[in-house]
Design a protein around this motif. Sequence first.
Motif, PDB file in Angstrom:
ATOM      1  N   PRO A   6       0.811  -1.231   0.000  1.00 13.50           N
ATOM      2  CA  PRO A   6       0.000   0.000   0.000  1.00 13.50           C
ATOM      3  C   PRO A   6       0.837   1.271   0.000  1.00 13.50           C
ATOM      4  O   PRO A   6       0.481   2.253  -0.648  1.00 13.50           O
ATOM      5  CB  PRO A   6      -0.827  -0.112   1.286  1.00 13.50           C
ATOM      6  CG  PRO A   6      -0.870  -1.554   1.600  1.00 13.50           C
ATOM      7  CD  PRO A   6       0.420  -2.131   1.097  1.00 13.50           C
ATOM      8  N   GLY A  48       2.239   1.727  -3.436  1.00  9.50           N
ATOM      9  CA  GLY A  48       1.135   2.075  -4.328  1.00  9.50           C
ATOM     10  C   GLY A  48       0.772   3.541  -4.219  1.00  9.50           C
ATOM     11  O   GLY A  48       0.570   4.228  -5.225  1.00  9.50           O
ATOM     12  N   ILE A  49       0.733   4.055  -2.995  1.00  4.68           N
ATOM     13  CA  ILE A  49       0.416   5.469  -2.793  1.00  4.68           C
ATOM     14  C   ILE A  49       1.550   6.354  -3.320  1.00  4.68           C
ATOM     15  O   ILE A  49       1.302   7.397  -3.934  1.00  4.68           O
ATOM     16  CB  ILE A  49       0.133   5.743  -1.301  1.00  4.68           C
ATOM     17  CG1 ILE A  49      -1.183   5.067  -0.903  1.00  4.68           C
ATOM     18  CG2 ILE A  49       0.079   7.234  -1.005  1.00  4.68           C
ATOM     19  CD1 ILE A  49      -1.473   5.083   0.579  1.00  4.68           C
ATOM     20  N   ALA A 100      -2.508  -0.054  -3.976  1.00  7.42           N
ATOM     21  CA  ALA A 100      -2.737   0.402  -2.600  1.00  7.42           C
ATOM     22  C   ALA A 100      -4.041  -0.154  -2.039  1.00  7.42           C
ATOM     23  O   ALA A 100      -4.126  -0.473  -0.855  1.00  7.42           O
ATOM     24  CB  ALA A 100      -2.743   1.924  -2.549  1.00  7.42           C
TER      25      ALA A 100
END
Length: 84
Positions: free
Chosen positions: A4, A7-8, A72
């Motif tokens: 996550p 991903g962010i 994410a």
Amino acid sequence: MRGPVWGIVTAGIGVLMIGLLVAWGTAYGTWLDEIGPFIDDPSAAPEAPTIILPGLVGLLAVALVVGGVVIAVTTGPERGTRGR
């Protein structure tokens, strides 16, 4: 937890790229607006910058945003390994 977070971060890079392309597009549009009235002969007009490369960068930025958000949202915390 790394999925996550990365991903962010990836989505953030894509959003930053889109912001920079908007700034480039604003400068490009201003250039076109300023040069337009001074062109009497269209064949003598200066060569306008191409938009192919910024368009490809924009598509890459959108792919980064979409991919980063999907990663994410779909990845959860990593499980620790069990010691046996």
